[in-house]
Design an enzyme around this catalytic site. Structure first.
Site, PDB file in Angstrom:
ATOM      1  N   ASP A  32     -39.517  77.955  41.267  1.00 23.34           N
ATOM      2  CA  ASP A  32     -40.822  77.686  41.489  1.00 23.34           C
ATOM      3  C   ASP A  32     -41.328  77.232  42.659  1.00 23.34           C
ATOM      4  O   ASP A  32     -40.476  76.132  43.314  1.00 23.34           O
ATOM      5  CB  ASP A  32     -41.435  76.764  40.210  1.00 23.34           C
ATOM      6  CG  ASP A  32     -43.179  76.866  40.206  1.00 23.34           C
ATOM      7  OD1 ASP A  32     -43.615  76.532  41.122  1.00 23.34           O
ATOM      8  OD2 ASP A  32     -43.513  76.991  39.041  1.00 23.34           O
ATOM      9  N   ASN A  88     -46.974  78.551  28.958  1.00 23.08           N
ATOM     10  CA  ASN A  88     -48.136  78.658  28.831  1.00 23.08           C
ATOM     11  C   ASN A  88     -49.085  80.070  28.608  1.00 23.08           C
ATOM     12  O   ASN A  88     -48.628  80.963  29.214  1.00 23.08           O
ATOM     13  CB  ASN A  88     -48.922  77.939  29.998  1.00 23.08           C
ATOM     14  CG  ASN A  88     -48.477  76.566  30.486  1.00 23.08           C
ATOM     15  OD1 ASN A  88     -47.920  75.866  29.499  1.00 23.08           O
ATOM     16  ND2 ASN A  88     -48.155  76.254  31.674  1.00 23.08           N
ATOM     17  N   GLN A  95     -52.198  78.163  32.037  1.00 25.13           N
ATOM     18  CA  GLN A  95     -51.689  79.139  32.574  1.00 25.13           C
ATOM     19  C   GLN A  95     -52.254  79.693  33.756  1.00 25.13           C
ATOM     20  O   GLN A  95     -53.701  79.769  33.765  1.00 25.13           O
ATOM     21  CB  GLN A  95     -51.324  80.571  31.311  1.00 25.13           C
ATOM     22  CG  GLN A  95     -50.868  81.656  32.186  1.00 25.13           C
ATOM     23  CD  GLN A  95     -50.641  83.025  31.069  1.00 25.13           C
ATOM     24  OE1 GLN A  95     -51.151  82.950  30.036  1.00 25.13           O
ATOM     25  NE2 GLN A  95     -49.726  83.838  31.485  1.00 25.13           N
ATOM     26  N   HIS A 101     -44.191  83.844  31.680  1.00 26.28           N
ATOM     27  CA  HIS A 101     -42.936  83.071  32.189  1.00 26.28           C
ATOM     28  C   HIS A 101     -42.583  81.842  31.417  1.00 26.28           C
ATOM     29  O   HIS A 101     -43.540  81.204  30.968  1.00 26.28           O
ATOM     30  CB  HIS A 101     -43.310  83.070  33.759  1.00 26.28           C
ATOM     31  CG  HIS A 101     -44.448  82.031  33.980  1.00 26.28           C
ATOM     32  ND1 HIS A 101     -45.730  82.646  33.967  1.00 26.28           N
ATOM     33  CD2 HIS A 101     -44.712  80.912  34.284  1.00 26.28           C
ATOM     34  CE1 HIS A 101     -46.904  81.644  34.108  1.00 26.28           C
ATOM     35  NE2 HIS A 101     -46.152  80.446  34.445  1.00 26.28           N
ATOM     36  N   HIS A 103     -40.872  78.405  31.845  1.00 26.56           N
ATOM     37  CA  HIS A 103     -40.595  77.107  32.809  1.00 26.56           C
ATOM     38  C   HIS A 103     -39.428  76.286  32.423  1.00 26.56           C
ATOM     39  O   HIS A 103     -39.159  76.106  31.104  1.00 26.56           O
ATOM     40  CB  HIS A 103     -41.588  76.011  32.833  1.00 26.56           C
ATOM     41  CG  HIS A 103     -42.969  76.598  33.668  1.00 26.56           C
ATOM     42  ND1 HIS A 103     -43.313  76.457  35.046  1.00 26.56           N
ATOM     43  CD2 HIS A 103     -44.123  77.266  33.047  1.00 26.56           C
ATOM     44  CE1 HIS A 103     -44.399  76.926  34.991  1.00 26.56           C
ATOM     45  NE2 HIS A 103     -44.974  77.359  34.063  1.00 26.56           N
TER      46      HIS A 103
HETATM   47  P1  5GP Z   1     -48.341  78.593  34.837  1.00 26.85           P
HETATM   48  O1  5GP Z   1     -49.214  77.543  35.424  1.00 26.85           O
HETATM   49  O2  5GP Z   1     -48.955  79.987  34.834  1.00 26.85           O
HETATM   50  O3  5GP Z   1     -47.667  78.156  33.503  1.00 26.85           O
HETATM   51  O4  5GP Z   1     -47.422  78.408  35.857  1.00 26.85           O
HETATM   52  C1  5GP Z   1     -47.134  79.243  37.216  1.00 26.85           C
HETATM   53  C2  5GP Z   1     -46.240  78.857  38.091  1.00 26.85           C
HETATM   54  O5  5GP Z   1     -45.992  79.754  39.017  1.00 26.85           O
HETATM   55  C3  5GP Z   1     -46.486  77.630  38.687  1.00 26.85           C
HETATM   56  O6  5GP Z   1     -45.897  76.585  38.496  1.00 26.85           O
HETATM   57  C4  5GP Z   1     -46.543  78.084  40.371  1.00 26.85           C
HETATM   58  O7  5GP Z   1     -46.108  76.983  41.085  1.00 26.85           O
HETATM   59  C5  5GP Z   1     -45.496  79.340  40.453  1.00 26.85           C
HETATM   60  N1  5GP Z   1     -46.129  80.263  41.054  1.00 26.85           N
HETATM   61  C6  5GP Z   1     -47.077  80.627  41.563  1.00 26.85           C
HETATM   62  N2  5GP Z   1     -47.106  81.653  42.715  1.00 26.85           N
HETATM   63  C7  5GP Z   1     -45.807  81.801  42.838  1.00 26.85           C
HETATM   64  C8  5GP Z   1     -45.198  82.535  43.607  1.00 26.85           C
HETATM   65  O8  5GP Z   1     -45.559  83.175  44.706  1.00 26.85           O
HETATM   66  N3  5GP Z   1     -43.670  82.304  43.770  1.00 26.85           N
HETATM   67  C9  5GP Z   1     -43.058  81.489  43.148  1.00 26.85           C
HETATM   68  N4  5GP Z   1     -41.763  81.330  42.900  1.00 26.85           N
HETATM   69  N5  5GP Z   1     -43.757  80.686  42.129  1.00 26.85           N
HETATM   70  C10 5GP Z   1     -45.184  80.816  42.160  1.00 26.85           C
END
Ligand code: 5GP
Ligand code: ZN
Length: 137
Positions: A32, A88, A95, A101, A103
């Site tokens: 991440d 999420n 999300q 995805h 975590h």
């Molecule tokens: P969510 O909030 O949707 O469960 O998690 C999205 C995750 O994707 C976040 O923890 C954020 O830091 C990560 N993320 C967002 N954009 C990128 C990216 O371009 N590359 C990577 N490796 N992680 C990302």
């Protein structure tokens, strides 16, 4: 299956760079870029699914063994006290990227990561709640 304008589809195609820790036929696990802790990994299915509701059962069945493999490696790498495995669905649930995805989040005693909720009172109508859900199973 790929979705236009999906950041994670672009990562999967190599259009956006990422740091891979694991890859197989169905999944890619990457670091991440805005981690909650050192060693925070996200597991992406290679086929686009916005959320759990769109995820094919075959990918659903295969993703937990991958999560287990990575969680085990992260635990060994950082000797953390615990690991949260989080996924999420929907903005209300936190999300922010709408390509499913999982975590893998290393946790340490007294760290400042917050994935907790206040425990409510025990409902008096537990049976009714179960029926409300079972109606859709
Ligand atoms: P969510 O909030 O949707 O469960 O998690 C999205 C995750 O994707 C976040 O923890 C954020 O830091 C990560 N993320 C967002 N954009 C990128 C990216 O371009 N590359 C990577 N490796 N992680 C990302
Ligand atoms: Zn996607």
């Amino acid at each position: 299956m790929r979705e236009e304008n999906c950041i994670f589809c672009k990562i999967l195609s190599g259009e956006i760079p990422s740091t891979t820790v694991y890859e197989d036929q169905d999944f890619k696990a990457i670091l991440d870029v805005n981690p909650a802790a050192r060693g925070h990994v996200i597991i992406l299915p290679k086929n686009h699914a916005a959320n759990i509701f769109e995820l094919p059962d075959e990918d659903a069945a295969k993703i937990m063994p991958v999560a287990k493999k990575i969680a085990t490696a992260v635990k060994k790498a950082y000797n953390c006290d615990g690991i949260n495995i989080l996924q999420n669905n929907g903005e209300a649930a936190g999300q922010t990227v709408f390509h499913l995805h999982v975590h893998i989040l290393p946790r340490f005693k007294n760290d400042t990561v917050n994935v907790n909720w206040l425990q409510g009172e025990m409902p008096e109508d537990l049976d009714l709640i179960a029926e409300e859900i079972k109606a859709y199973l």
